[in-house]
Design an enzyme around this catalytic site. Structure first.
Site, mmCIF file in Angstrom:
data_model
loop_
_atom_site.group_PDB
_atom_site.id
_atom_site.type_symbol
_atom_site.label_atom_id
_atom_site.label_comp_id
_atom_site.label_asym_id
_atom_site.label_seq_id
_atom_site.Cartn_x
_atom_site.Cartn_y
_atom_site.Cartn_z
ATOM 1 N N LYS A 113 0.816 -1.214 0.000
ATOM 2 C CA LYS A 113 0.000 0.000 0.000
ATOM 3 C C LYS A 113 0.854 1.271 0.000
ATOM 4 O O LYS A 113 0.436 2.308 -0.497
ATOM 5 C CB LYS A 113 -0.939 0.022 1.209
HETATM 6 C C1 PLP Z 1 -4.046 -4.721 -0.311
HETATM 7 C C2 PLP Z 1 -3.213 -5.946 -0.371
HETATM 8 C C3 PLP Z 1 -3.391 -6.909 -1.387
HETATM 9 C C4 PLP Z 1 -4.490 -6.816 -2.431
HETATM 10 O O1 PLP Z 1 -4.289 -5.778 -3.375
HETATM 11 P P1 PLP Z 1 -5.490 -5.245 -4.272
HETATM 12 O O2 PLP Z 1 -4.951 -4.050 -4.966
HETATM 13 O O3 PLP Z 1 -6.594 -4.882 -3.293
HETATM 14 O O4 PLP Z 1 -5.895 -6.328 -5.197
HETATM 15 C C5 PLP Z 1 -2.546 -8.011 -1.411
HETATM 16 N N1 PLP Z 1 -1.598 -8.180 -0.471
HETATM 17 C C6 PLP Z 1 -1.401 -7.273 0.523
HETATM 18 C C7 PLP Z 1 -0.344 -7.540 1.548
HETATM 19 C C8 PLP Z 1 -2.192 -6.123 0.611
HETATM 20 O O5 PLP Z 1 -1.990 -5.246 1.614
#
Ligand code: PLP
Length: 495
Positions: A113
């Site tokens: 993120k």
């Molecule tokens: C948010 C997240 C995901 C999923 O990503 P998306 O963009 O929502 O598909 C996968 N792994 C981790 C560790 C995340 O924080």
């Protein structure tokens, strides 16, 4: 480059306006009205570029109302200043048997993120200046864990913006909770909500939809906005690492410039993998995008059958960031696949809301399957993959990455596709240390998650990320607890 809604209303905006608004007036998501195309020379020019330079070039294609100097400054603030623990920002690890791992967790909160949430606040505050928006923006976030901390870290002390995060009191891990309640910054607030993630989410939605409250805020110079992945400003930074990792493959002599590659992406809200789709549309030589899910495999079913059906049991898994049944960003994919048929999108989205499912039919499905492949892994397979990778490569991966790796193996086995592949790694194993240690069958001796960081460090060649190592002794600054009905009063009090 202008932006319009997937649902087809007449609103056409500059990117700065779309980033401030977050979501379109008709409830749709903003998409670029045309997709920029790159050529061989553009790709070649990225070979010697830093991550920041690469970001300037890609963002410059989409955010045309920002000046190059503005973009450069935003990017410098996001990825400069040693906020990431490696100068490469998103380094590629390559292993002998053609496995290439793109590590997207070197930012301040140890999950992917950060890649977008370090930059979004900069893009938003620059947008406020550019558009002459005078009100103070109040970002409200309901989080199941990773987004809350990454948003707090990104928005802290950014001018003209405040951020409030609500997390479910019993729904986050100890590390995730401690990351949030120790957050510093003059413009941040954090509160626990009694209940689960849905309660926090419902509470935030209620505040967004409270017209009287929003009017009152406006009269006092405040405007609410959102930082989740429906915001275009969170999606566009993610396109950068698809390009950057491609040129790393070239630099590392894994492929020649122009050769196709595959990406395997652990997926929840379809934001990360959609950025890969945009990269492919722009001309990055991507063969297949493989969507990896956990037991909440609504996307696997959709990409195999064309039927999206959210009416199913919800599972709590060891990959909590992928525990999701409504993947918002799929709406953007459908828009592009159908050549902008907004009527069709509106119809499917209302079917999803009313009966819980829709079927895109053979034409859409064929087009989607020419780019996407899908698979899923359950908790048992995920844990087994962590152990197998450790034994084979002496490399420790987190649970989300393990889902992707497992699905990557399955893809290769079933399709016999030998195209070089990048597995996208979305979190540091330290962030999910409890499940990772279980998978490695290491005795936890009843230690808490903070002590388990040290336990995992004995096996992991990578050190404990600073943001996590300092957590145990960090001062708790936010102790508020409220019910979902009370959330609005917390907002009032803080403002
Ligand atoms: C948010 C997240 C995901 C999923 O990503 P998306 O963009 O929502 O598909 C996968 N792994 C981790 C560790 C995340 O924080």
């Amino acid at each position: 480059m202008k932006y319009r809604s997937t649902r087809g209303n007449a609103q056409v905006l500059e990117s700065a306006e779309a980033i401030i608004a977050g979501i379109a007036e008709d409830g749709g998501l903003f998409i670029p009205t045309e997709l920029p195309e790159i050529n061989h020379d553009f790709l070649k020019s990225l070979l010697s570029a830093t991550y920041q330079k690469c970001a300037e070039k890609i963002l410059g294609q989409f955010l045309t109302d920002y000046t190059p100097a503005e973009l450069k400054q935003c990017i410098e603030k996001a990825y400069g200043n040693s906020k990431f623990d490696t100068a490469l920002i998103a380094p590629l690890q390559s292993f002998a048997d053609h496995d290439n791992i793109l590590e997207l967790w070197h930012g301040p909160t140890s999950a992917f993120k950060d890649m977008a949430l370090q930059l979004l606040p900069q893009l938003m505050s620059t947008a406020l200046v550019k558009t002459g928006e005078k009100s103070e923006i109040v970002i409200l976030v309901a989080t199941s864990g990773d987004t809350g901390k990454a948003a707090l870290e990104g928005f802290k002390d950014v001018d003209q913006i405040r951020i409030m995060v609500f997390y479910p009191k019993a729904g986050v891990s100890k590390i995730q909770r401690q990351q949030m309640v120790t957050q510093t910054g003059e413009n941040v607030a954090v509160a626990a909500v009694t209940g689960n993630f849905d309660d926090a989410q419902t509470g935030v939605k209620r505040i967004f939809n409270d017209i009287a409250f929003n009017e009152m805020l406006k009269s006092q110079g405040f405007q609410l906005s959102s930082a989740n992945s429906i915001n275009w400003g969170r999606l566009v930074p993610q396109i950068v690492y698809y390009f950057n990792s491609y040129v790393q493959m070239v630099s590392n002599n894994k492929i020649k410039l122009g050769d196709p590659i595959n990406f395997v992406v652990p997926t929840g809200n379809f934001g990360n993998i959609l950025a890969g789709f945009y990269a492919k549309c722009m001309g990055l030589p991507i063969n297949k995008l493989v969507c990896a899910s956990n037991a909440n495999n609504v996307l696997t079913d959709f990409l195999r059958t064309g039927i999206y059906n959210r009416q199913r049991d919800f599972f709590k898994t060891i990959t909590p960031s992928m525990d999701i049944l409504i993947s918002s960003n799929l709406e953007r994919l459908l828009y592009h696949i159908g050549g902008g048929d907004s009527k069709q999108i509106c119809s499917w989205m209302s079917q999803l809301a009313e009966v819980g499912s829709y079927n895109v039919g053979a034409d859409y499905l064929t087009k989607i399957q020419s780019t996407f492949w899908a698979g899923w892994a359950d908790d048992k397979q995920t844990a087994a993959k962590i152990k197998a990778v450790y034994e084979q490569h002496n490399y420790i991966i987190d649970t989300h990455t393990a889902v992707a790796w497992q699905v990557a193996d399955e893809y290769k086995q079933i399709t016999e596709d030998t195209t070089p592949t990048i597995i996208v790694s979305t979190a540091s194993p330290y962030k999910f240390n409890d499940s990772v240690l279980d998978a490695l069958a290491i005795d936890k001796k009843n230690a808490d998650e903070f002590d388990l960081l040290d336990t995992l460090a004995k096996y992991n060649s990578a050190p404990i990320p600073i943001g996590l190592a300092n957590l145990r002794t960090a001062k708790v600054l936010h102790q508020q607890i409220c019910t979902k009905e009370d959330m609005i009063n917390i907002v009032k009090t803080v403002l």
